[in-house]
Scaffold this active site. Structure first.
Site, PDB file in Angstrom:
ATOM      1  N   TYR A 150      39.457  53.720  41.321  1.00  0.00           N
ATOM      2  CA  TYR A 150      39.972  53.863  40.609  1.00  0.00           C
ATOM      3  C   TYR A 150      41.308  54.792  40.688  1.00  0.00           C
ATOM      4  O   TYR A 150      42.561  54.605  40.722  1.00  0.00           O
ATOM      5  CB  TYR A 150      39.744  53.072  38.598  1.00  0.00           C
ATOM      6  N   GLU A 193      30.762  41.945  53.035  1.00  0.00           N
ATOM      7  CA  GLU A 193      31.429  42.678  54.344  1.00  0.00           C
ATOM      8  C   GLU A 193      30.716  44.474  55.099  1.00  0.00           C
ATOM      9  O   GLU A 193      31.386  45.360  54.827  1.00  0.00           O
ATOM     10  CB  GLU A 193      32.870  43.466  53.020  1.00  0.00           C
ATOM     11  N   CYS A 237      40.211  43.381  45.131  1.00  0.00           N
ATOM     12  CA  CYS A 237      39.481  44.105  43.729  1.00  0.00           C
ATOM     13  C   CYS A 237      38.520  44.416  44.269  1.00  0.00           C
ATOM     14  O   CYS A 237      37.625  45.742  43.418  1.00  0.00           O
ATOM     15  CB  CYS A 237      40.357  43.979  42.654  1.00  0.00           C
ATOM     16  N   HIS A 238      37.632  43.696  44.248  1.00  0.00           N
ATOM     17  CA  HIS A 238      35.889  43.809  44.491  1.00  0.00           C
ATOM     18  C   HIS A 238      36.116  45.577  45.320  1.00  0.00           C
ATOM     19  O   HIS A 238      35.006  45.773  45.523  1.00  0.00           O
ATOM     20  CB  HIS A 238      35.417  42.909  45.653  1.00  0.00           C
ATOM     21  N   ASN A 256      44.406  41.339  38.928  1.00  0.00           N
ATOM     22  CA  ASN A 256      44.814  40.834  40.028  1.00  0.00           C
ATOM     23  C   ASN A 256      44.714  39.044  40.071  1.00  0.00           C
ATOM     24  O   ASN A 256      43.360  38.852  39.765  1.00  0.00           O
ATOM     25  CB  ASN A 256      44.044  41.670  40.819  1.00  0.00           C
TER      26      ASN A 256
END
Length: 161
Positions: free
Chosen positions: A97, A156, A129-130, A121
């Site tokens: 953040y 990912e 945003c993850h 979002n």
């Protein structure tokens, strides 16, 4: 006019919305904090979502790392800057953040405001945003639920499977 469709996914059914030009305006999951729900005035039509469906299926199959879809979101100037900063976080990486705050020119003290903007979002998964984690690398806050955040980061390769 808002168009909508649903798509099955490993995260559960995804609700996608688009404007009359076919630009995606939201992607929500069941139980999402602040997620959208179908309205009576919306038109159910899967046609505007063909490319999104194809790309989301490829993403969940591990075959796509970057979405190339038209988006149209409506937020404050600050939220739009934060959401645009999310687009620069690459597949397989995470950021904090505080790093997002720095990217948008906000002071370190604005981390809570950045977190609030990220939490709002409207394009989960598509606008990643993850990939935003706590300063110590911990999984914090995700409107779709921390279990879904962990699943996306595992997909990912950011978290061990």
């Amino acid at each position: 006019m808002t168009y909508w469709t649903t798509l099955d996914s490993p995260l559960g059914p995804l609700l996608l919305t688009a404007d009359p030009d076919g630009a995606l305006t939201s992607l929500s999951v069941p139980g999402q904090k602040g997620g959208r729900t179908v309205q009576d005035t919306w038109r159910h039509d899967p046609a505007p979502f063909r490319a999104a469906e194809e790309q989301l299926r490829a993403y969940f199959a591990g075959e796509l790392k970057e979405f190339r879809l038209p988006f149209r979101t409506h937020g404050s100037e600050f939220r739009e800057r934060v959401w645009a900063a999310l687009d620069s976080v690459p597949y397989g990486a995470t950021t904090t953040y505080g790093e997002i705050a720095a990217r948008v020119g906000a002071p370190r003290a604005a981390v809570r405001a950045v977190g609030s903007a990220i939490g709002a979002n409207p394009l989960l998964v598509l606008r990643p945003c993850h990939r935003v984690v706590g300063a110590n690398g911990s999984l914090t806050g995700y409107a779709g639920g921390l279990d879904r955040k962990a699943r996306l980061l595992t997909l990912e390769g950011t978290l061990p499977g």
